[in-house]
Design a protein around this motif. Structure first.
Motif, PDB file in Angstrom:
ATOM      1  N   PRO A   1      39.434  58.051  82.038  1.00 32.78           N
ATOM      2  CA  PRO A   1      38.423  59.092  81.813  1.00 32.78           C
ATOM      3  C   PRO A   1      38.051  59.136  80.326  1.00 32.78           C
ATOM      4  O   PRO A   1      38.944  59.226  79.487  1.00 32.78           O
ATOM      5  N   PRO A   2      36.758  59.026  79.995  1.00 36.84           N
ATOM      6  CA  PRO A   2      36.380  59.018  78.580  1.00 36.84           C
ATOM      7  C   PRO A   2      36.577  60.404  77.982  1.00 36.84           C
ATOM      8  O   PRO A   2      36.280  61.395  78.639  1.00 36.84           O
ATOM      9  N   ASP A   3      37.089  60.475  76.762  1.00 41.02           N
ATOM     10  CA  ASP A   3      37.320  61.763  76.125  1.00 41.02           C
ATOM     11  C   ASP A   3      37.162  61.619  74.611  1.00 41.02           C
ATOM     12  O   ASP A   3      38.045  61.085  73.935  1.00 41.02           O
ATOM     13  N   PRO A   4      36.023  62.082  74.087  1.00 38.77           N
ATOM     14  CA  PRO A   4      35.785  61.923  72.640  1.00 38.77           C
ATOM     15  C   PRO A   4      36.777  62.693  71.789  1.00 38.77           C
ATOM     16  O   PRO A   4      36.825  62.506  70.575  1.00 38.77           O
ATOM     17  N   ALA A   5      37.576  63.555  72.408  1.00 33.05           N
ATOM     18  CA  ALA A   5      38.563  64.317  71.630  1.00 33.05           C
ATOM     19  C   ALA A   5      39.946  63.672  71.681  1.00 33.05           C
ATOM     20  O   ALA A   5      40.936  64.293  71.305  1.00 33.05           O
ATOM     21  N   SER A   6      40.019  62.443  72.186  1.00 38.37           N
ATOM     22  CA  SER A   6      41.327  61.780  72.314  1.00 38.37           C
ATOM     23  C   SER A   6      41.292  60.372  71.735  1.00 38.37           C
ATOM     24  O   SER A   6      40.226  59.792  71.568  1.00 38.37           O
ATOM     25  N   PHE A   7      42.468  59.878  71.482  1.00 37.08           N
ATOM     26  CA  PHE A   7      42.622  58.471  71.102  1.00 37.08           C
ATOM     27  C   PHE A   7      43.521  57.799  72.126  1.00 37.08           C
ATOM     28  O   PHE A   7      44.482  58.398  72.603  1.00 37.08           O
ATOM     29  N   LEU A   8      43.183  56.583  72.446  1.00 34.90           N
ATOM     30  CA  LEU A   8      43.964  55.840  73.423  1.00 34.90           C
ATOM     31  C   LEU A   8      44.733  54.760  72.679  1.00 34.90           C
ATOM     32  O   LEU A   8      44.148  53.994  71.913  1.00 34.90           O
ATOM     33  N   VAL A   9      46.030  54.700  72.888  1.00 32.88           N
ATOM     34  CA  VAL A   9      46.843  53.687  72.220  1.00 32.88           C
ATOM     35  C   VAL A   9      47.124  52.563  73.215  1.00 32.88           C
ATOM     36  O   VAL A   9      47.617  52.818  74.314  1.00 32.88           O
ATOM     37  N   ILE A  10      46.774  51.354  72.836  1.00 29.79           N
ATOM     38  CA  ILE A  10      46.946  50.195  73.718  1.00 29.79           C
ATOM     39  C   ILE A  10      48.014  49.274  73.135  1.00 29.79           C
ATOM     40  O   ILE A  10      47.952  48.894  71.958  1.00 29.79           O
ATOM     41  N   VAL A  11      48.998  48.939  73.954  1.00 27.89           N
ATOM     42  CA  VAL A  11      50.058  48.014  73.532  1.00 27.89           C
ATOM     43  C   VAL A  11      49.496  46.588  73.548  1.00 27.89           C
ATOM     44  O   VAL A  11      48.886  46.169  74.528  1.00 27.89           O
ATOM     45  N   GLY A  12      49.708  45.860  72.449  1.00 24.74           N
ATOM     46  CA  GLY A  12      49.219  44.483  72.371  1.00 24.74           C
ATOM     47  C   GLY A  12      50.324  43.474  72.677  1.00 24.74           C
ATOM     48  O   GLY A  12      51.514  43.827  72.770  1.00 24.74           O
ATOM     49  N   ASP A  13      49.916  42.199  72.804  1.00 27.26           N
ATOM     50  CA  ASP A  13      50.863  41.122  73.151  1.00 27.26           C
ATOM     51  C   ASP A  13      52.044  41.055  72.174  1.00 27.26           C
ATOM     52  O   ASP A  13      53.187  40.818  72.582  1.00 27.26           O
ATOM     53  N   SER A  14      51.763  41.251  70.875  1.00 27.47           N
ATOM     54  CA  SER A  14      52.841  41.091  69.885  1.00 27.47           C
ATOM     55  C   SER A  14      53.914  42.160  70.039  1.00 27.47           C
ATOM     56  O   SER A  14      55.102  41.882  69.844  1.00 27.47           O
TER      57      SER A  14
ATOM     58  N   THR B   1      43.871  41.119  77.242  1.00 25.21           N
ATOM     59  CA  THR B   1      44.876  41.902  76.512  1.00 25.21           C
ATOM     60  C   THR B   1      44.590  41.702  75.022  1.00 25.21           C
ATOM     61  O   THR B   1      43.974  40.706  74.634  1.00 25.21           O
ATOM     62  N   ASP B   2      45.037  42.633  74.214  1.00 19.33           N
ATOM     63  CA  ASP B   2      44.826  42.524  72.771  1.00 19.33           C
ATOM     64  C   ASP B   2      46.002  41.755  72.155  1.00 19.33           C
ATOM     65  O   ASP B   2      47.160  42.027  72.480  1.00 19.33           O
ATOM     66  N   PRO B   3      45.728  40.815  71.258  1.00 17.37           N
ATOM     67  CA  PRO B   3      46.816  39.999  70.709  1.00 17.37           C
ATOM     68  C   PRO B   3      47.725  40.741  69.726  1.00 17.37           C
ATOM     69  O   PRO B   3      48.882  40.367  69.567  1.00 17.37           O
ATOM     70  N   GLN B   4      47.218  41.787  69.055  1.00 18.97           N
ATOM     71  CA  GLN B   4      47.965  42.451  67.972  1.00 18.97           C
ATOM     72  C   GLN B   4      49.142  43.273  68.510  1.00 18.97           C
ATOM     73  O   GLN B   4      49.471  43.222  69.679  1.00 18.97           O
ATOM     74  N   LEU B   5      49.754  44.094  67.628  1.00 21.08           N
ATOM     75  CA  LEU B   5      50.833  44.987  68.088  1.00 21.08           C
ATOM     76  C   LEU B   5      50.241  46.200  68.795  1.00 21.08           C
ATOM     77  O   LEU B   5      50.683  46.595  69.876  1.00 21.08           O
ATOM     78  N   ILE B   6      49.227  46.786  68.154  1.00 20.85           N
ATOM     79  CA  ILE B   6      48.735  48.077  68.634  1.00 20.85           C
ATOM     80  C   ILE B   6      47.227  48.171  68.425  1.00 20.85           C
ATOM     81  O   ILE B   6      46.702  47.645  67.442  1.00 20.85           O
ATOM     82  N   SER B   7      46.548  48.789  69.380  1.00 22.20           N
ATOM     83  CA  SER B   7      45.113  49.069  69.227  1.00 22.20           C
ATOM     84  C   SER B   7      44.933  50.556  69.466  1.00 22.20           C
ATOM     85  O   SER B   7      45.567  51.119  70.367  1.00 22.20           O
ATOM     86  N   ILE B   8      44.067  51.187  68.664  1.00 20.43           N
ATOM     87  CA  ILE B   8      43.803  52.621  68.849  1.00 20.43           C
ATOM     88  C   ILE B   8      42.304  52.785  69.099  1.00 20.43           C
ATOM     89  O   ILE B   8      41.482  52.429  68.253  1.00 20.43           O
ATOM     90  N   LEU B   9      41.983  53.269  70.286  1.00 24.20           N
ATOM     91  CA  LEU B   9      40.593  53.303  70.743  1.00 24.20           C
ATOM     92  C   LEU B   9      40.060  54.725  70.814  1.00 24.20           C
ATOM     93  O   LEU B   9      40.741  55.636  71.284  1.00 24.20           O
ATOM     94  N   HIS B  10      38.833  54.858  70.350  1.00 20.58           N
ATOM     95  CA  HIS B  10      38.146  56.154  70.386  1.00 20.58           C
ATOM     96  C   HIS B  10      36.764  55.887  70.979  1.00 20.58           C
ATOM     97  O   HIS B  10      36.138  54.882  70.638  1.00 20.58           O
ATOM     98  N   SER B  11      36.281  56.727  71.879  1.00 23.40           N
ATOM     99  CA  SER B  11      34.965  56.457  72.486  1.00 23.40           C
ATOM    100  C   SER B  11      34.161  57.744  72.605  1.00 23.40           C
ATOM    101  O   SER B  11      34.693  58.844  72.434  1.00 23.40           O
ATOM    102  N   ASN B  12      32.885  57.583  72.918  1.00 21.18           N
ATOM    103  CA  ASN B  12      32.091  58.759  73.255  1.00 21.18           C
ATOM    104  C   ASN B  12      32.414  59.137  74.711  1.00 21.18           C
ATOM    105  O   ASN B  12      33.379  58.631  75.289  1.00 21.18           O
ATOM    106  N   SER B  13      31.592  59.994  75.311  1.00 19.98           N
ATOM    107  CA  SER B  13      31.975  60.535  76.620  1.00 19.98           C
ATOM    108  C   SER B  13      31.462  59.684  77.794  1.00 19.98           C
ATOM    109  O   SER B  13      31.442  60.154  78.931  1.00 19.98           O
ATOM    110  N   THR B  14      31.030  58.463  77.518  1.00 20.40           N
ATOM    111  CA  THR B  14      30.550  57.590  78.605  1.00 20.40           C
ATOM    112  C   THR B  14      31.694  56.735  79.144  1.00 20.40           C
ATOM    113  O   THR B  14      32.384  56.062  78.375  1.00 20.40           O
TER     114      THR B  14
END
Ligand SMILES: C=C1C[C@]23C[C@@]1(O)CC[C@H]2[C@@]12CC[C@H](O)[C@@](C)(C(=O)O1)[C@H]2[C@@H]3C(=O)O
Ligand SMILES: O=C(O)CCC(=O)C(=O)O
Length: 304
Positions: free
Chosen positions: A193-206, A158-171
């Motif tokens: 599903p990978p999507d280079p046109a999207s951002f994924l928001v991940i809730v962190g521990d904090s 898990t990510d320790p911060q409040l929020i993580s915003i992830l962007h990836s290629n199509s792999t």
């Protein structure tokens, strides 16, 4: 976890690869004798994640962000990377504000900037990181020939911060655990599903603690793709080191009537600096919040 559409401002940002990245993985084929190197704590790293023995099939850049841009001490390899990264960070900070304001509003917390200001408030010495990951492909045939070619791209955590915003290629490769509370090694994993046109928001521990468990940090991992390189960029939004990490007061008293007890915090109090220190001593897959969980009050025995 939320998927957001890609804002137009980010369309021109591309990942700049340093010469060493090209040398090591240029042909898209993993190099067997590449020494494992951890970023310490910022800079270029390969295979070694953190300082406590975790390894993955990746190379990465970890960049410190001071305020709204990269730290001056960050060993960014070129100014074009720095400019691109700073522009990207600006956009991520805007997105983090929007999302955290929506979270506060959704939970009925006022002011709506209560969470966002901790991470992206004007003048807040918040603790942000930009991470660029590259996972070379790991074809099954080569796995036998190359002992270092592990299918674990980035181990579960898990990510320790409040929020993580992830962007990836199509792999593909990113997976999330469905039931966070399952015993280690017993998770049901779902591929994102990978999507280079999207951002994924991940809730962190904090954020889990600040919402007293209403939002849950997401255990996730990356499995190296057998055929294609995966590239991801993640913005990690943490608060200033001295920020107290505890449930927002309004959440504990919300809906409490006269004579009723307010909701109890599920966690011992700590500062982000204390949590971060403990996190960096832990292994990647550890449940870092476990030591901070409060014991539930003993249930009264009606027969006693
Ligand atoms: C094994 C570790 C790597 C990590 C620090 C830690 O000791 C435990 C948390 C890990 C993590 C996961 C999310 C982010 O990628 C990261 C930068 C973070 O803030 O916490 C990494 C740390 C790292 O790679 O140094
Ligand atoms: O590369 C990814 O998709 C996720 C990486 C990750 O979880 C991390 O860098 O902490």
């Amino acid at each position: 976890m939320v998927v957001l559409a890609k804002p137009a401002a980010l369309e021109q940002i591309s990942l700049v690869r340093s010469p060493s990245v090209e040398d090591n993985f240029g042909a898209g084929l993993p190099v067997v004798d590449l020494a494992a190197d951890g970023a310490s704590p910022f800079g270029y790293g390969s295979k070694r994640i953190g300082r406590n023995g975790d390894m993955g099939w990746l190379e990465y850049l970890l960049l410190a962000i001071d305020g709204a841009s990269l730290s001056r001490s960050s060993p960014a390899p070129s100014s074009s990377l720095r400019d691109a990264a700073n522009e990207y960070v600006g956009a991520m900070r805007g997105m983090a504000r929007t999302v955290l304001e929506m979270v506060a509003e959704g939970l009925g917390v006022a002011p709506r900037g209560a969470l966002a200001d901790m991470v992206v408030g004007d003048g807040a010495a918040s603790d942000q990181i930009l991470r660029l990951n590259h996972y070379p492909p790991c074809p099954p045939l080569l796995q036998n020939l190359m002992p270092n070619c592990s299918p674990t791209g980035f181990g579960e955590h898990t990510d320790p911060q409040l929020i993580s915003i992830l962007h990836s290629n199509s792999t593909s490769g990113l997976q999330v655990a469905l039931h966070h509370d399952a015993d280690a090694g017993d998770h049901q994993w779902v591929t994102v599903p990978p999507d280079p046109a999207s951002f994924l928001v991940i809730v962190g521990d904090s954020l889990q603690v600040m919402t007293n468990g209403r939002m849950r940090s997401v255990r996730h991992r990356v499995v190296a793709n057998k055929l294609k390189s995966r590239v991801s960029m993640i913005y990690f939004g943490g608060p200033p080191l001295e920020q107290r990490i505890a449930p927002l007061r309004q959440l504990l008293v919300a809906g409490v009537g006269d004579g009723e007890e307010e909701e109890q915090s599920r966690y011992e109090e700590f500062t982000w600096g204390e949590y971060k220190k403990a996190a960096y001593l832990s292994r990647l897959g550890d449940n870092r919040l476990a030591p901070f969980h409060r014991q539930p009050p003993p249930v009264a025995n009606p027969l006693a």
